[in-house]
Design an enzyme around this catalytic site. Structure first.
Site, PDB file in Angstrom:
ATOM      1  N   GLU A   1       0.764  -1.224   0.216  1.00 27.21           N
ATOM      2  CA  GLU A   1      -0.488   0.530  -0.141  1.00 27.21           C
ATOM      3  C   GLU A   1       1.254   1.057  -0.243  1.00 27.21           C
ATOM      4  O   GLU A   1       1.572   1.530   1.008  1.00 27.21           O
ATOM      5  CB  GLU A   1      -0.818   0.054   1.169  1.00 27.21           C
ATOM      6  CG  GLU A   1      -2.329   1.206   1.180  1.00 27.21           C
ATOM      7  CD  GLU A   1      -2.083   2.262   1.544  1.00 27.21           C
ATOM      8  OE1 GLU A   1      -1.441   2.916   0.635  1.00 27.21           O
ATOM      9  OE2 GLU A   1      -1.632   2.243   2.571  1.00 27.21           O
TER      10      GLU A   1
ATOM     11  N   CYS B   1      -2.064   8.819   2.902  1.00 29.43           N
ATOM     12  CA  CYS B   1      -1.464   8.487   1.296  1.00 29.43           C
ATOM     13  C   CYS B   1      -2.346   8.806   0.325  1.00 29.43           C
ATOM     14  O   CYS B   1      -2.207   8.939  -0.706  1.00 29.43           O
ATOM     15  CB  CYS B   1      -0.837   7.007   1.765  1.00 29.43           C
ATOM     16  SG  CYS B   1      -2.571   6.032   2.616  1.00 29.43           S
TER      17      CYS B   1
END
Length: 463
Positions: free
Chosen positions: A240, A274
């Site tokens: 990720e 993110c």
């Protein structure tokens, strides 16, 4: 560090409060040889975890959630001091981590294998644990993103080797104590979970290259993620990674709703998420109004001490990162960007910064991980092309009241997630989460992580 049920206390590495810049604790930093020995020890417990009854897995996960709830305020304060996360946002992370462990407990009991139709055979599948999961976790959500790796690993019967970020490891140490208590309560050998602190290039690298580790679950930068893909060999990997997440505002959008959502999506945890807003593409016909509203909202955000209840934007994780962001903003201005707000730094604090730029500006290609937002005036015909032009593909968002346009954009945006009428920051812990291109491999979200952390075995019985 916590290895094979034993705590090892050394003062090898400083942990810095990113707001005060004071050393708040010294922790052990494993050598490569020590990390290798820890993995050797962890391997002994693979059969223990594989054969751990479903009920015990469920009880352990629920007990971890219960303990986190009991320590909610304590853990939130550690997040504020250790990671620089404003206290009101830290409480949200703790609450989410409770839910993540509970979700894993739910899916332990809901798991179903599959029977395959056949004329003259009984064919069915079962999921088996991969073995040892190397969980490498980041500084920005050290509790909940650890939960997203540890909880599904326990649920699927895997041994865990956990390497937290050296920039914010303290809440992970507290989580390890909680896991220790849960394992003791249900008479499970403590060596099934191990916490390895130290430098990423030493401990993290050993976890990645060690042949006894069966899977890497990593959250962090795309640069490190790319290195992992080259070094991991035949291990399963779930990555990720980062993104420059485009948020699109069409001319028919509800501007109040869009501005409020984008302020939150841009500046929560100083943009160190993110899926934070990476750039805003706004229809040129409404750009003046949108920019005025957005800048005015950003102006009144409170910047300062994460422990202050009024703080909206705390420090970046380090002075070094803040200095780098400052240079990127200067380059963006040199490239023709118009500074509308901010651009100021005070040690690790970086004030909310908004620039108007063109599509080729450095800010539209660079993940700053900071409260820095580039805005591009454009038209509907160009928006998808601009959004898809980055090398990333994590999250995107579109604001519109036209259902047909929203579906058109959703179909054509090359991203792991498309959010409609909220910012790219939206994530729910039970949904599949991950990116395409340089934003990652595989999916998180407890149910989906459990699939990543297990292997399908097909069993065929002749009649």
């Amino acid at each position: 560090m916590f290895i094979d049920g034993k705590w090892i206390n050394r003062e090898d590495m400083d942990v810095i409060n990113p707001y005060s810049l004071e050393v708040i604790k010294k922790i052990p930093a494993l050598s490569r040889e020590e990390a290798k020995e820890a993995i050797d020890t962890a391997e002994k417990y693979k059969e223990v975890m594989k054969n751990l009854p479903i009920t015990k897995r469920y009880n352990i996960l629920m007990n971890i959630a219960k303990q986190i709830k009991e320590k909610k305020e304590e853990l939130a304060k550690i997040l504020a001091i250790d990671a620089g996360k404003p206290i009101k946002q830290a409480r949200v992370e703790v609450e989410r981590s409770i839910g993540t462990f509970k979700l894993a407990a739910f899916y332990v009991k809901e798991h179903r294998d599959e029977v395959i139709p056949s004329d003259d055979r009984l064919i069915f599948t079962r999921r088996e644990p991969v073995g040892i999961v190397g969980a490498i976790t980041p500084f920005n959500f050290p509790l909940n993103l650890s939960a997203h790796k540890i909880a599904p690993a326990i649920a699927t019967g895997n041994v865990i080797v956990h390497h937290p970020s050296s920039k914010a490891p303290l809440v992970c140490i507290e989580l390890a104590k909680i896991i220790e208590n849960a394992l003791k309560k249900y008479n499970v050998p403590l060596g099934v979970y191990n916490l390895l602190t130290g430098a990423g290039e030493v401990v993290g690298d050993e976890i990645v290259v060690n042949e006894k580790v069966n899977m890497i679950s990593f959250t962090g930068s795309s640069k490190v993620g790319e290195l992992i893909t080259k070094k991991a060999g035949f291990k399963k990997i779930a990555l990720e990674l980062g993104g420059v997440n485009p948020n699109i505002v069409l001319k028919d959008a509800d501007l109040n709703k869009a501005v409020n959502a984008l302020i939150k999506g841009s500046f929560i945890y100083a943009g160190q998420v993110c899926i934070s807003v990476g750039m805003i593409l706004v229809d040129e016909s409404i750009a003046d109004k949108f920019i005025e509203m957005f800048v005015n909202k950003a102006k009144v955000l409170n910047v300062g001490n994460p422990l202050d209840e009024k703080t909206d934007v705390g420090p970046l994780i380090s002075v070094e990162h803040a200095e780098w962001v400052e240079k990127v903003v200067e380059k963006a201005i040199d490239e023709g960007g118009k500074l509308l707000l901010g651009g100021k730094r005070d040690k690790a604090l970086f004030y909310p910064t908004i620039l108007e730029v063109d599509r080729d500006n450095i800010l539209c290609k660079t993940e700053t991980f900071a409260p820095v937002i580039p805005i591009i005036r454009t038209n509907e015909e160009e928006m998808i092309d601009i959004a898809n032009s980055t090398e990333y593909g994590l999250h995107s968002a579109i604001f519109t009241n036209d259902i047909n346009k929203s579906l058109k954009f959703a179909e054509n945006l090359e991203f792991g997630g498309v959010v409609i009428n909220d910012s790219s920051l939206f994530r729910q812990d039970n949904m599949p989460f991950g990116g395409v291109k340089k934003s990652g491999l595989g999916r998180e979200g407890v149910k989906y992580a459990m699939e990543e952390m297990s292997n399908i075995k097909t069993i065929i019985i002749s009649k």
